[in-house]
Design an enzyme around this catalytic site. Structure first.
Site, PDB file in Angstrom:
ATOM      1  CB  ALA A  46     -13.106  -5.931  -8.834  1.00 61.74           C
ATOM      2  CD  GLU A 192      -5.597   3.187   7.638  1.00 61.59           C
ATOM      3  OE1 GLU A 192      -6.349   4.074   7.158  1.00 61.59           O
ATOM      4  OE2 GLU A 192      -4.784   2.530   6.959  1.00 61.59           O
ATOM      5  CE  LYS A 207       0.526  -7.156   9.992  1.00 61.01           C
ATOM      6  NZ  LYS A 207       1.248  -5.864  10.100  1.00 61.01           N
TER       7      LYS A 207
END
Length: 430
Positions: A46, A192, A207
């Site tokens: 997907a 990023e 985390k």
């Protein structure tokens, strides 16, 4: 004996990690089948943009209908690497309802809603695996959940974000400023385009929530984790740490209280001694230190991000989930029997490094020392320096509660002789 009917796998997401998962499933198909006891077949992928060329994936497997894919009756395992809360949560819930087990790398979702996902998996007799959500390729979830299941874990201390470790390492070893180090991390692909989740500690906090929950058999949500990023760490902080024989790291710290009646989880920059194993973790690597009653001190080290390392952890979980399907068994579910309360940050006890901009005149040190004493915070060392009418005091404390330190700092700001509190940093790992 090898089962002839293949186990069918649905893959949600085909970005950096998903494409590596698909590649490994294809190139290592024979070995995976031998390890599982049945062939494993990619039955659908997907994606959001179906028109992109995806090397090694048959076009007929690609679909934009993720909901339809996870509802298929022939799907045995769903792998989710799309990230975020929705639509991932709804898709995984649907997968469980249709009898599929789930492997996910989605740390935000597990930290936010892991309890309800475990409950749904239990209800429908499915598995939920998420090794890749904690530290990519580093085996950490399984050792805590299985290998140390008979032990008592007291502390988990680690570097769990490669971007921030790279930035702080460059500031420490090359003398670069925060902005320059961030630009370098972005150019190398470690950060990023929007680095907020990394540099503000959100990634590490998710985390920490996962690791604390597993280690202490207690439900710990993302909102329970105290969080500070590294955007306020300055070159002066790095230099001060070096003078102390320390380095600065963004740490995730999960602890059981000394009396065993509560736990805490926090993420923040901290100074650690160069003698501590975590001090030598460089570049974009991760490392986690686990302290347990019987096992003692254990350290897990390796790449904590990247397509191939994360895919390695995902495939390890896939093998476990598929083996369970073949054998009619289930893997470990949630263990939250301890139900320990999560302490607020004010009750956490550690050491502190405080840098003060003060008036350059007699009696200042005595005033400052009095404020510390009045709030029950013991001073370990003090360093004074002054030049051209400017003066600085650098104070390192003994162990004190965060609440006591906060009250001390507020009182210091009220002194006429204190022109400003330049920085506050915790000292860990001693």
């Amino acid at each position: 004996m090898m089962r002839t009917r293949p186990l069918k796998v649905a893959l949600l997401g085909c970005g950096v990690v998903g494409s590596e998962v698909a590649r490994i499933m294809t190139t290592h198909a024979h070995d995976l089948a031998a390890r599982i006891g049945a062939p494993v077949e990619l039955a659908g992928v997907a994606v959001r943009r179906p028109g992109r060329v995806r090397e090694g994936i048959a076009p007929e497997l690609v679909t934009t209908d993720a909901s339809g894919l996870v509802q298929r009756a022939d799907i045995d395992v769903v792998i989710e690497v799309i990230g975020g809360i929705e639509p991932a949560r709804g898709l995984l819930t649907t997968a469980f309802e249709h009898g599929a087990s789930v492997v996910t790398a989605n740390k935000a979702l597990i930290a936010e809603d892991g309890a309800s996902l475990h409950e749904t998996a239990e209800k429908y007799g499915a598995d939920l695996y998420y090794e890749a959500a904690a530290a990519a390729a580093i085996p950490l979830v399984r050792p805590l959940r299985e290998s140390l299941a008979g032990d008592k874990v007291n502390r988990v201390l680690g570097i769990v974000n490669g971007t921030t470790n790279f930035i702080l390492d460059r500031m420490d070893t090359a003398g670069t400023g925060y902005g320059e180090a961030l630009d370098e991390a972005t150019a190398l692909g470690y950060a990023e385009a929007d680095p907020t989740a990394d540099v503000e500690g959100f990634d590490a906090a998710a985390k920490a929530a996962i690791l604390a929950g597993i280690a202490f058999h207690t439900r710990v949500r993302l909102d329970d984790v105290y969080r500070e990023g590294l955007t306020d760490v300055t070159s002066a902080d790095i230099a001060s740490a070096q003078r102390m024989g320390c380095t600065v790291k963004l740490l995730a710290i999960c602890e059981r209280a000394a009396d065993g009646r509560s736990v805490s989880a926090r993420v923040h920059p901290a100074m650690i001694p160069l003698s501590h194993p975590l001090a030598s973790v460089r570049e974009a690597y991760n490392a986690v230190f686990v302290e347990a009653d019987a096992a003692g001190q254990l350290m897990f080290y390796g790449p904590g991000a990247g397509g191939a390392p994360t895919a390695s952890a995902v495939l390890g979980d896939l093998v476990a989930a598929c083996r369970n399907k073949v054998n009619g068994a289930r893997g470990p579910g949630e263990s939250a029997y301890a139900q320990l309360p999560v302490s607020p940050m004010g009750e956490v006890v550690t050491r502190y490094h405080i840098s003060l901009d003060v008036a350059d005149k007699p009696g200042v040190l005595a005033q400052v020392a009095t404020v510390f004493a009045e709030h029950g915070v013991s001073i370990d060392t003090v360093r004074q320096q002054g030049k051209d009418g400017e003066a600085w005091l650098v104070v390192v404390t003994h162990r004190a509660s965060d609440a006591a330190l906060t009250a001390t700092v507020e009182a210091l700001r009220g002194l006429d002789t204190v022109r400003g509190v330049a920085s506050i940093m915790r000292v860990e790992g001693e």
